[in-house]
Design a protein around this motif. Sequence first.
Motif, PDB file in Angstrom:
ATOM      1  N   VAL A  68       0.857  -1.189   0.000  1.00  9.43           N
ATOM      2  CA  VAL A  68       0.000   0.000   0.000  1.00  9.43           C
ATOM      3  C   VAL A  68       0.892   1.238   0.000  1.00  9.43           C
ATOM      4  CG1 VAL A  68      -1.679   1.351   1.327  1.00  9.43           C
ATOM      5  CG2 VAL A  68      -1.899  -1.140   1.200  1.00  9.43           C
ATOM      6  N   PHE A 124      -6.673   1.591  -1.246  1.00  9.34           N
ATOM      7  CA  PHE A 124      -6.623   0.589  -0.180  1.00  9.34           C
ATOM      8  C   PHE A 124      -7.055  -0.795  -0.660  1.00  9.34           C
ATOM      9  CE2 PHE A 124      -6.859   3.498   3.827  1.00  9.34           C
ATOM     10  CZ  PHE A 124      -5.530   3.848   3.613  1.00  9.34           C
ATOM     11  N   LEU A 127      -5.550  -3.395   1.567  1.00  7.78           N
ATOM     12  CA  LEU A 127      -5.579  -3.175   3.016  1.00  7.78           C
ATOM     13  C   LEU A 127      -6.033  -4.420   3.768  1.00  7.78           C
ATOM     14  CD1 LEU A 127      -5.077  -0.876   5.109  1.00  7.78           C
ATOM     15  CD2 LEU A 127      -7.552  -0.546   5.132  1.00  7.78           C
ATOM     16  N   VAL A 130      -3.375  -6.703   5.373  1.00  6.86           N
ATOM     17  CA  VAL A 130      -2.527  -6.259   6.476  1.00  6.86           C
ATOM     18  C   VAL A 130      -2.738  -7.160   7.689  1.00  6.86           C
ATOM     19  CG1 VAL A 130      -2.075  -4.358   8.077  1.00  6.86           C
ATOM     20  CG2 VAL A 130      -2.467  -3.883   5.651  1.00  6.86           C
ATOM     21  N   LEU A 177      -7.227   2.859   9.857  1.00 12.46           N
ATOM     22  CA  LEU A 177      -7.343   2.844   8.399  1.00 12.46           C
ATOM     23  C   LEU A 177      -8.611   2.075   8.041  1.00 12.46           C
ATOM     24  CD1 LEU A 177      -3.649   1.773   7.683  1.00 12.46           C
ATOM     25  CD2 LEU A 177      -4.534   4.105   7.825  1.00 12.46           C
ATOM     26  N   THR A 179     -11.497   0.787   4.940  1.00  7.76           N
ATOM     27  CA  THR A 179     -11.908   0.590   3.555  1.00  7.76           C
ATOM     28  C   THR A 179     -13.056  -0.414   3.509  1.00  7.76           C
ATOM     29  OG1 THR A 179     -11.064   0.249   1.297  1.00  7.76           O
ATOM     30  CG2 THR A 179     -10.364  -1.341   2.971  1.00  7.76           C
TER      31      THR A 179
END
Length: 209
Positions: A68, A124, A127, A130, A177, A179
């Motif tokens: 990212v 993202f 994402l 992660v 964060l 999304t």
Amino acid sequence: MGEADGGRGHTVTAALAVLGLIVLGGGLAHRPPPGPSHEGPPALGHIPAGDALPWAAPIRVDIPSAGVRAPLIALGQKPDGTVEVPPFSQASSAGWYRYGPAPGTRGSAVVLGHVDDLRGAAAFYRLGGVRPGAVVRVSRNDGVTAEFRVDAVEKVRKSRFPADRVYGAVPYAGLRLVTCGGSFDRRKHSYRDSIIVYAHLVTGRHGAR
């Protein structure tokens, strides 16, 4: 549609609804809680308050382990009090909620990003890949890069979006964060879930962009 982990195909129908980023069931966008909250991330122990950085606007977010890398733009609120999202014309950028803390300062700094758009992967898209322990770096306009460590990753139904956990007050320099994720609801033209990454500040480095 699969989860926001970079492994799914794209259709025009799905891309028209990628904003599912912060859209809740019933078509209502989420909004920050009206007052302070101290509800922390899920399944997470105590995080010492530690040090925080002086205020500075963020300009880029990088998560090396997930590939990212996105410029950051400032987001505010819509007239109805819900949080703005990055425009689709800038889907490769993520957005920092400017009415909350700046990344690196004490409190919950919130960054929102699209998972995809009509052309494909957006800021993202990866994402969802992660994992706890991952490093998140936020470059700031004061020349300092704030380095965060991921504490938890959560997938929740948008109808149950945990606004208190995302925006709530914490005694340390936190980062959230957000999304879209999960399957795609063709009737509502929206992804069903939100992916939320929770992290805390580890250090700030000058000239580490």
